[in-house]
Design a protein around this motif. Structure first.
Motif, mmCIF file in Angstrom:
data_model
loop_
_atom_site.group_PDB
_atom_site.id
_atom_site.type_symbol
_atom_site.label_atom_id
_atom_site.label_comp_id
_atom_site.label_asym_id
_atom_site.label_seq_id
_atom_site.Cartn_x
_atom_site.Cartn_y
_atom_site.Cartn_z
ATOM 1 N N ALA A 25 39.588 -6.528 66.139
ATOM 2 C CA ALA A 25 38.891 -6.130 67.356
ATOM 3 C C ALA A 25 38.061 -4.867 67.119
ATOM 4 C CB ALA A 25 39.889 -5.916 68.498
ATOM 5 N N LEU A 26 38.614 -3.925 66.354
ATOM 6 C CA LEU A 26 37.848 -2.714 66.029
ATOM 7 C C LEU A 26 36.716 -3.047 65.062
ATOM 8 C CD1 LEU A 26 37.210 0.278 66.084
ATOM 9 C CD2 LEU A 26 39.112 0.666 64.511
ATOM 10 N N LEU A 27 36.983 -3.914 64.106
ATOM 11 C CA LEU A 27 35.941 -4.292 63.144
ATOM 12 C C LEU A 27 34.771 -4.997 63.819
ATOM 13 C CD1 LEU A 27 38.191 -5.390 60.171
ATOM 14 C CD2 LEU A 27 36.602 -3.451 60.206
ATOM 15 N N ALA A 28 35.002 -5.626 64.957
ATOM 16 C CA ALA A 28 33.902 -6.244 65.706
ATOM 17 C C ALA A 28 32.921 -5.179 66.189
ATOM 18 C CB ALA A 28 34.442 -7.045 66.883
ATOM 19 N N ARG A 29 33.413 -3.943 66.358
ATOM 20 C CA ARG A 29 32.554 -2.828 66.769
ATOM 21 C C ARG A 29 31.918 -2.123 65.567
ATOM 22 N NH1 ARG A 29 35.770 0.088 71.772
ATOM 23 N NH2 ARG A 29 35.966 -1.803 73.041
ATOM 24 N N ILE A 30 32.423 -2.399 64.371
ATOM 25 C CA ILE A 30 31.879 -1.832 63.133
ATOM 26 C C ILE A 30 31.650 -3.009 62.176
ATOM 27 C CG2 ILE A 30 32.141 -0.024 61.387
ATOM 28 C CD1 ILE A 30 34.421 1.162 63.077
ATOM 29 N N ASP A 51 31.542 10.557 57.790
ATOM 30 C CA ASP A 51 30.719 9.516 58.416
ATOM 31 C C ASP A 51 31.569 8.385 58.972
ATOM 32 O OD1 ASP A 51 28.402 10.913 57.870
ATOM 33 O OD2 ASP A 51 27.950 9.788 56.049
ATOM 34 N N ASP A 52 32.578 7.973 58.218
ATOM 35 C CA ASP A 52 33.445 6.896 58.695
ATOM 36 C C ASP A 52 34.315 7.363 59.858
ATOM 37 O OD1 ASP A 52 32.330 5.199 56.902
ATOM 38 O OD2 ASP A 52 34.068 5.066 55.574
ATOM 39 N N ILE A 56 34.452 5.489 63.539
ATOM 40 C CA ILE A 56 35.697 5.104 64.204
ATOM 41 C C ILE A 56 35.804 5.806 65.559
ATOM 42 C CG2 ILE A 56 38.219 5.171 64.089
ATOM 43 C CD1 ILE A 56 37.861 5.060 60.972
ATOM 44 N N ALA A 57 35.464 7.094 65.598
ATOM 45 C CA ALA A 57 35.533 7.849 66.857
ATOM 46 C C ALA A 57 34.617 7.235 67.908
ATOM 47 C CB ALA A 57 35.172 9.315 66.606
ATOM 48 N N ARG A 58 33.395 6.876 67.504
ATOM 49 C CA ARG A 58 32.472 6.259 68.460
ATOM 50 C C ARG A 58 32.990 4.902 68.935
ATOM 51 N NH1 ARG A 58 28.292 8.803 65.401
ATOM 52 N NH2 ARG A 58 28.191 7.058 63.958
ATOM 53 N N ALA A 59 33.520 4.126 68.020
ATOM 54 C CA ALA A 59 33.984 2.776 68.348
ATOM 55 C C ALA A 59 35.224 2.783 69.237
ATOM 56 C CB ALA A 59 34.264 1.991 67.068
ATOM 57 N N THR A 60 36.009 3.854 69.167
ATOM 58 C CA THR A 60 37.247 3.925 69.955
ATOM 59 C C THR A 60 37.159 4.930 71.099
ATOM 60 O OG1 THR A 60 38.165 5.556 68.408
ATOM 61 C CG2 THR A 60 38.718 3.224 68.025
ATOM 62 N N ASP A 61 36.027 5.601 71.224
ATOM 63 C CA ASP A 61 35.790 6.589 72.273
ATOM 64 C C ASP A 61 36.812 7.727 72.239
ATOM 65 O OD1 ASP A 61 34.334 7.716 74.392
ATOM 66 O OD2 ASP A 61 35.670 6.825 75.880
ATOM 67 N N LEU A 67 40.407 12.968 65.980
ATOM 68 C CA LEU A 67 40.670 11.920 65.005
ATOM 69 C C LEU A 67 40.856 12.516 63.608
ATOM 70 C CD1 LEU A 67 40.965 8.867 64.690
ATOM 71 C CD2 LEU A 67 38.523 8.757 64.214
ATOM 72 N N MET A 68 40.008 13.437 63.233
ATOM 73 C CA MET A 68 40.052 14.017 61.889
ATOM 74 C C MET A 68 41.199 15.013 61.716
ATOM 75 S SD MET A 68 38.267 13.781 59.125
ATOM 76 C CE MET A 68 37.601 14.584 57.716
ATOM 77 N N PHE A 69 41.390 15.884 62.733
ATOM 78 C CA PHE A 69 42.321 17.000 62.575
ATOM 79 C C PHE A 69 43.570 16.937 63.447
ATOM 80 C CE2 PHE A 69 38.017 18.832 61.861
ATOM 81 C CZ PHE A 69 38.127 18.973 60.493
#
Length: 192
Positions: A25-30, A51-52, A56-61, A67-69
């Protein structure tokens, strides 16, 4: 490798919070990613670059900084109290797992059985209501409200990055979308 696992757990949590129950489902957004890429990230086998993380952050809002820290607001414009409480609960339970009987003692102090406590660990959507959060704080002897705050000191990934990068990510994630675009434009100009 521990950093990649910590980040992988947040990627999975972000996916689930976005209502994306499967990696597909997430891969459908990426769509440009192969399934193994996301699978390796979530499993902590490999660590995504900035960049990745942004994709992921954009795709999952979620906030790229969170997400990173693991620090700052989880959503770009608001705190997600349930996710913060879950993150804190997971940290405390994982910290006790290496000590014989410590998780069972914590569960008893909360007035629940060990399997019920572990259900909260495994399911980021199982509500951690105010009453449970306050009982949890008393059981681990921290100040009231501790469960409602993110604790940067528990995240080894955050500690591995330079302070100025952490500050930049915090500034970026706290801005509305339009200001983020402007900040990126400024950074691109400076990078030329």
């Amino acid at each position: 490798m521990e950093i990649a696992k910590t980040l992988g757990a947040r990627i999975k949590q972000a996916r689930l919070m976005a209502g994306l129950n499967t990696q597909a489902a997430l891969l459908a957004r990426i769509p440009e990613w192969k399934p193994s890429r996301l699978g390796n990230y979530e499993a902590g086998i490999s660590q995504p670059g900035p960049d990745d993380v942004m994709r992921i952050a954009r795709a999952t809002d979620v906030s790229p900084c969170w997400l990173m820290f693991g620090h700052g607001p989880i959503r770009p414009n608001a705190r997600d109290l349930q996710a913060i409480r879950h993150q804190n609960l997971v940290h405390v339970v994982e910290e006790r797992e290496g000590r014989r009987g410590a998780v069972a003692r914590l569960a008893r102090a909360l007035g629940m059985k060990r399997p019920d406590l572990l259900k909260h660990v495994e399911n980021p959507f199982l509500p951690i209501e105010d009453d449970l959060a306050r009982r949890f704080e008393k059981a681990i002897k921290v100040t009231e409200g501790w469960m409602d705050e993110q604790h940067i000191e528990h995240d080894p990934l955050c500690a591995s990055f330079p302070e100025d990068l952490r500050e930049l990510m915090m500034l970026y994630s706290s801005q509305p979308v339009e200001k983020r675009r402007k900040l990126l434009e400024v950074m691109r100009v400076l990078a030329e």
